[in-house]
Write a protein that holds these residues in place. Structure first.
Motif, PDB file in Angstrom:
ATOM      1  N   UNK A 211       0.812  -1.221   0.000  1.00  0.00           N
ATOM      2  CA  UNK A 211       0.000   0.000   0.000  1.00  0.00           C
ATOM      3  C   UNK A 211       0.845   1.271   0.000  1.00  0.00           C
ATOM      4  N   UNK A 212       2.150   1.140  -0.152  1.00  0.00           N
ATOM      5  CA  UNK A 212       3.038   2.293  -0.160  1.00  0.00           C
ATOM      6  C   UNK A 212       3.894   2.352   1.083  1.00  0.00           C
ATOM      7  N   UNK A 213       4.751   3.374   1.200  1.00  0.00           N
ATOM      8  CA  UNK A 213       5.641   3.478   2.356  1.00  0.00           C
ATOM      9  C   UNK A 213       4.873   3.755   3.642  1.00  0.00           C
ATOM     10  N   UNK A 214       5.365   3.139   4.731  1.00  0.00           N
ATOM     11  CA  UNK A 214       4.773   3.340   6.057  1.00  0.00           C
ATOM     12  C   UNK A 214       5.903   3.611   7.050  1.00  0.00           C
ATOM     13  N   UNK A 215       5.717   4.653   7.867  1.00  0.00           N
ATOM     14  CA  UNK A 215       6.704   4.983   8.895  1.00  0.00           C
ATOM     15  C   UNK A 215       6.617   3.946  10.009  1.00  0.00           C
ATOM     16  N   UNK A 216       7.775   3.391  10.365  1.00  0.00           N
ATOM     17  CA  UNK A 216       7.847   2.430  11.463  1.00  0.00           C
ATOM     18  C   UNK A 216       8.138   3.164  12.770  1.00  0.00           C
ATOM     19  N   UNK A 217       9.195   3.993  12.747  1.00  0.00           N
ATOM     20  CA  UNK A 217       9.587   4.724  13.951  1.00  0.00           C
ATOM     21  C   UNK A 217      10.475   5.889  13.559  1.00  0.00           C
ATOM     22  N   UNK A 218      10.603   6.828  14.462  1.00  0.00           N
ATOM     23  CA  UNK A 218      11.523   7.940  14.275  1.00  0.00           C
ATOM     24  C   UNK A 218      12.198   8.226  15.611  1.00  0.00           C
ATOM     25  N   UNK A 219      13.452   8.673  15.545  1.00  0.00           N
ATOM     26  CA  UNK A 219      14.229   8.935  16.763  1.00  0.00           C
ATOM     27  C   UNK A 219      15.054  10.199  16.578  1.00  0.00           C
ATOM     28  N   UNK A 220      15.377  10.848  17.669  1.00  0.00           N
ATOM     29  CA  UNK A 220      16.290  11.981  17.636  1.00  0.00           C
ATOM     30  C   UNK A 220      17.667  11.495  18.110  1.00  0.00           C
ATOM     31  N   UNK A 221      18.223  10.621  17.314  1.00  0.00           N
ATOM     32  CA  UNK A 221      19.576  10.078  17.510  1.00  0.00           C
ATOM     33  C   UNK A 221      20.014   9.490  16.181  1.00  0.00           C
ATOM     34  N   UNK A 222      21.288   9.140  16.079  1.00  0.00           N
ATOM     35  CA  UNK A 222      21.755   8.462  14.867  1.00  0.00           C
ATOM     36  C   UNK A 222      21.112   7.083  14.796  1.00  0.00           C
TER      37      UNK A 222
END
Length: 165
Positions: A18-29
């Motif tokens: 169904x297209x790209x889906x965000x799994x997670x995001x972080x404020x670190x490398x």
């Protein structure tokens, strides 16, 4: 919007039917060799820029220049191996052959002989990986997968004592 204006951040995306889906995001490398993958594709050492920015240097102009000079269309991919069976790892063969696959930049074992292996339940259960580069994402991924498929893991295991079918 996160509002991040300084420092490292990353967002992980999975491509679905169904297209790209965000799994997670972080404020670190990112982990899982993401800085190495970025370096393979762009030549940019992310950790260097994070450290320089942290000590007060303005890094964006040089970063933009470095990215503009990066090879156009260069892709990097990684493929991880999981234990084919639970048991004790006794030997690994094929690392030299895997490293010779065209485009492969690294083959790394994450466990050594004597390690107890379990079924894949988390990223901590991965036992090896290969990274590769190419002019297309598909070719980079194919090379990394081919390298991992050349690894042979010898595992000693015991029979279970559960019910038989």
């Amino acid at each position: 919007m996160l509002g991040v204006e300084f420092g490292a951040t990353h967002t992980e995306v999975v491509l679905t039917a169904d297209g790209p889906r965000v799994i997670e995001t972080h404020v670190r490398m990112g982990g899982d060799e993401i800085p190495a993958l970025a370096h393979d594709a762009t030549g940019v050492e992310l950790a260097e820029y994070v450290v320089r920015q942290t000590v007060g240097e303005e890094v964006l102009p040089q970063l933009r220049t470095s990215l503009a000079a990066a090879p156009a269309g260069r892709s990097s991919a990684i493929w991880f191996a999981a234990a084919p069976a639970a048991g004790v790892l006794t030997a690994v063969e094929g690392t030299e052959l895997a490293a010779e696959v065209p485009g492969v930049t690294e083959v790394r074992l994450l466990v050594e002989p004597g390690a107890k292996l379990a079924a894949l339940a988390s990223s901590d259960d991965r036992i090896a990986y290969a990274r590769a580069v190419s002019d297309s994402p598909g070719a980079a991924l194919a090379a990394a997968r081919q390298a991992v498929e050349l690894l042979e893991f010898q595992i000693r295991s015991r029979a279970t004592t559960g019910p038989t079918v």
